[in-house]
Scaffold this motif. Structure first.
Motif, mmCIF file in Angstrom:
data_model
loop_
_atom_site.group_PDB
_atom_site.id
_atom_site.type_symbol
_atom_site.label_atom_id
_atom_site.label_comp_id
_atom_site.label_asym_id
_atom_site.label_seq_id
_atom_site.Cartn_x
_atom_site.Cartn_y
_atom_site.Cartn_z
ATOM 1 N N ALA A 42 0.836 -1.373 0.089
ATOM 2 C CA ALA A 42 0.158 -0.037 -0.070
ATOM 3 C C ALA A 42 0.843 1.458 0.058
ATOM 4 C CB ALA A 42 -0.864 -0.068 1.205
ATOM 5 N N GLU A 99 0.345 4.514 -1.798
ATOM 6 C CA GLU A 99 -0.182 5.829 -1.230
ATOM 7 C C GLU A 99 0.688 7.058 -1.400
ATOM 8 O OE1 GLU A 99 -2.496 3.617 2.688
ATOM 9 O OE2 GLU A 99 -0.371 4.417 2.963
ATOM 10 N N ARG A 153 -3.865 8.116 1.214
ATOM 11 C CA ARG A 153 -4.739 6.826 1.748
ATOM 12 C C ARG A 153 -6.156 6.912 0.680
ATOM 13 N NH1 ARG A 153 -4.383 4.137 7.465
ATOM 14 N NH2 ARG A 153 -2.031 3.797 7.267
ATOM 15 N N TYR A 177 -5.726 5.295 -2.390
ATOM 16 C CA TYR A 177 -5.529 3.767 -2.427
ATOM 17 C C TYR A 177 -6.771 3.052 -2.046
ATOM 18 C CZ TYR A 177 -3.818 -0.818 -0.806
ATOM 19 O OH TYR A 177 -3.741 -2.053 -0.607
ATOM 20 N N ALA A 178 -7.549 3.842 -1.200
ATOM 21 C CA ALA A 178 -8.955 3.142 -0.816
ATOM 22 C C ALA A 178 -9.767 3.306 -2.227
ATOM 23 C CB ALA A 178 -9.740 3.808 0.171
ATOM 24 N N HIS A 223 -6.838 0.352 6.126
ATOM 25 C CA HIS A 223 -6.946 0.778 4.761
ATOM 26 C C HIS A 223 -8.525 1.089 4.506
ATOM 27 C CE1 HIS A 223 -2.529 -0.551 4.602
ATOM 28 N NE2 HIS A 223 -2.651 0.889 4.196
#
Ligand code: FAD
Length: 469
Positions: free
Chosen positions: A95, A99, A104, A107-108, A162
Motif C-alpha cells: 500500500a 499511497e 490513503r 489507495y482506498a 486501509h
C-alpha cells in the motif's frame, strides 16, 4: 521425504498449454498471421486478458477505431490461458507505494475500483453470453499453523486501517470454516466476498471471440521484435498506428530495451481427476470459494465446475536471464510438492490421479506494483506488472488504458496505478541470486512457522528487503 503413489501420476501430462485448454479440446483453430505491413488506429501487442480487454473497451467506446492485436503464439498462450482462475478484487504491491501517489484516499479508491471490477467482468460475461464457469463465491485464506493464523490476523488488522470493513474481509473460526470446507489441520481462515472463480481458457476464448465480433483483428504467430513510437515491427513488416499498446507481461523481457522491466516469475499448477461423490461429501466446499493457505510460499486452489481440484504454487521461481519456457513443462519435484500439499489439506483427495501439470510466467516489476501508462507524443502505452493477481486487474487496467488513449474519463486515470515508472531489476547474476534467495528464505520461514507455531521474523525481514511489503 515426499513419496508419491504411482497411481496418482500414471495418467499425468506435463507441459503444453495446460489443462484448461485441453478441457476445451484445445485452443480454437489458429488465426492467420499478419500478411504484410499494415496501418491501424491502435495496435496491441499480446493477446492475453490485458490486450483483449483493452481492445474490447476501446472498440465499445469508439466502434469506428481500427484495432489490430498481434500475438506471437496463440491468443491465451501466456498466463491468461494457464492461471488459477481467481478473479480477485485484491491486487499486488505494498500500500505504501500506491499511497505515495495520492495518499490513503487514492489507495482506498483503487481498492474499491478493484472490488467493482469483479462485478464489471460478471456483467460483460452476461451481456455477451460468455459461459466461463464464473461463480462469485468469495475467497478463503486458510491458516494451516499458528504462524499463518497470526499473520492473517495482522493482515486483517492492517486492512481495517486501509478502510476495509467486516463485509469486505472477516475472520472465520476453524468451526465456521469447516462448515464451508473441511481443510485438514486448519486453525481458521479469513473470508472475502470480492473474489470469483472462473475457467481461465473459457474466459479467454469468449473474450477473443467477442472482440472479433466487434471488428477487432487478431493475428497469431506474429512476433513483434521491437516497439517504437507509433510502430510495432513484425517479420511481415511494420504496423503503424496512432497508439501502440504493449501488453506482453511475463514475456516483456524479450522486447528490445525492456530486458529488466518485468521479470518472468514462474507459477505451476496440477489438476486432479474428478473426485468421487464420497470425497466431496467429506470435503464439503459446495460454495466453490477459491481457497489458499497463509504460507509465504502459498498455494492457491479452486474446485472446478467438473468436480476436480486445481492447485498451484510457485515451483521453480525464476530462470536465469529472464528465460521463459514455452512448453510449460513442470519439474517433477514441483508436481510432487503440490501433490503433497493437496493431500495434506484434503486427505480424501490424496489418492486422486493427477491428470495434468503445467507452468506459466507472470510479470513482476521491481516494486511488485501494477502500472498503466500512455504517452501521447510517442503513442506508446502499456499495462501490467500484476505479479500473480492479473485476472481482474487486467480488466481495470484496460479501462484505464481506454481512458488514457481516448483522453477522457478522469476518475480511473487518477488512480495510483497510472503513470508510474517502476525502477528496473538488477542485472544478472544478481537478479537470479536475489529471486532465488527470497524464495529459499520464504520456504525456510514457512518451515520455522510450522515448527514454532508463531510468525517467523525472517519472513517479515524478507518482505521488507525484497520490497514486497
Ligand atoms: C500458473 C499461473 C497461475 C495464476 N493464477 C492467477 C489467479 O488465479 N488469479 C489471478 O488474478 N492471476 C493469476 N495469474 C496471473 C494472471 O494469469 C496474469 O496476471 C494475467 O493473465 C496477465 O495477462 P496479460 O494479458 O497481461 O499477460 P499474458 O496472458 O501473459 O499475455 C501476454 C501475451 O503476449 C504475447 N507476447 C509476448 N511477447 C510478444 C511479442 N514480442 N510479440 C507478440 N506477442 C507477444 C504472449 O504470447 C502472451 O500471449 C496466474 C499466472 C500463472 C502463470
Amino acid at each position: 521425504m515426499i513419496t508419491l503413489r504411482l497411481s496418482t501420476l500414471k495418467r499425468m501430462r506435463t507441459g503444453e498449454l495446460g489443462y484448461w485448454w485441453r478441457s476445451l479440446g484445445g485452443p480454437p483453430p489458429a488465426r492467420p498471421p499478419l500478411g504484410g505491413p499494415a496501418q491501424a488506429d491502435v495496435v496491441i501487442v499480446g493477446a492475453g486478458y490485458t490486450g483483449l480487454w483493452t481492445a474490447y473497451y476501446l472498440k465499445r467506446a469508439r466502434p469506428a477505431l481500427e484495432i489490430v492485436v498481434l500475438e506471437r503464439e496463440r491468443a491465451g498462450f501466456g498466463a491468461s490461458g494457464r492461471n488459477g482462475g481467481w478473479v480477485s478484487g485484491f491486487f499486488s504491491g505494498p500500500a505504501r507505494v500506491y499511497e505515495r501517489r495520492g495518499g490513503r484516499a487514492a489507495y482506498a479508491a483503487l481498492q474499491r475500483a478493484m472490488f467493482d471490477t469483479v462485478d464489471e467482468i460478471a456483467a460483460v460475461l452476461t451481456e455477451h453470453r460468455i459461459d466461463a464457469d464464473f461463480v462469485k463465491s468469495g475467497r478463503l485464506r486458510v491458516a494451516l499453523d499458528g504462524g499463518q493464523a497470526e499473520r492473517l490476523r495482522r493482515e486483517l488488522a492492517q486492512s481495517r486501517a486501509h478502510g476495509l470493513i467486516e463485509d469486505d474481509l472477516c475472520e472465520l473460526s476453524a468451526e465456521a470454516l469447516a462448515g464451508r470446507v473441511r481443510v485438514e489441520g486448519a486453525r481458521g481462515a479469513t473470508f472475502s466476498p470480492h473474489v470469483a472463480r472462473v475457467h481461465p481458457a473459457k474466459l479467454l476464448a469468449g473474450l477473443a471471440a467477442t472482440v472479433e465480433r466487434l471488428g477487432v483483428s487478431i493475428y497469431e504467430d506474429t512476433p513483434v521484435s521491437a516497439i517504437g513510437p507509433h510502430e510495432a515491427l513484425t517479420p511481415a513488416g511494420s504496423v503503424r498506428a496512432r497508439w501502440v499498446v504493449r501488453t506482453t507481461e511475463g514475456y516483456t523481457a524479450s522486447l528490445r530495451g525492456l530486458k529488466r522491466a518485468l521479470v518472468p516469475m514462474n507459477s505451476s499448477m496440477i489438476v486432479t481427476e474428478p473426485l468421487a461423490a464420497a470425497a466431496w461429501e467429506e470435503i464439503g466446499w459446495s460454495g466453490h470459494e477459491v481457497l489458499g493457505d497463509g504460507a509465504h510460499v502459498f498455494v492457491y486452489l479452486q474446485r472446478t465446475e467438473d468436480g476436480r481440484i486445481a492447485i498451484g504454487g510457485r515451483g521453480v521461481p525464476y530462470r536465469f536471464g529472464s528465460r521463459t519456457d514455452g512448453s510449460g513443462e513442470t519439474a517433477a519435484r514441483t508436481v510432487a510438492s503440490l501433490r503433497a500439499r493437496l493431500g495434506a489439506m484434503f486427505p480424501p483427495a490424496a489418492d486422486a490421479a493427477i491428470e495434468h501439470a503445467w507452468s506459466g510466467v507472470l510479470g513482476v516489476p521491481r516494486d511488485w506494483c501494477v502500472s498503466v501508462a500512455a504517452d501521447p507524443d510517442s503513442g506508446l502505452a502499456w499495462a501490467g506488472g500484476y505479479v500473480g493477481e492479473g485476472l481482474a486487474a487486467a480488466n481495470l487496467a484496460a479501462r484505464m488504458l481506454r481512458d488514457l488513449v481516448l483522453d477522457e474519463g478522469d476518475a480511473l486515470a487518477a488512480l495510483p496505478w497510472v503513470g508510474r515508472r517502476p525502477r528496473r531489476w538488477e542485472p544478472e547474476p544478481l537478479r537470479w541470486a536475489m529471486i532465488h534467495s527470497v524464495y529459499s528464505l520464504y520456504r525456510h520461514a514457512d518451515r520455522v512457522e510450522r515448527r514454532t507455531q508463531r510468525p517467523s521474523r525472517l519472513g517479515g525481514l524478507v518482505d521488507a528487503a525484497s520490497g514486497r511489503a
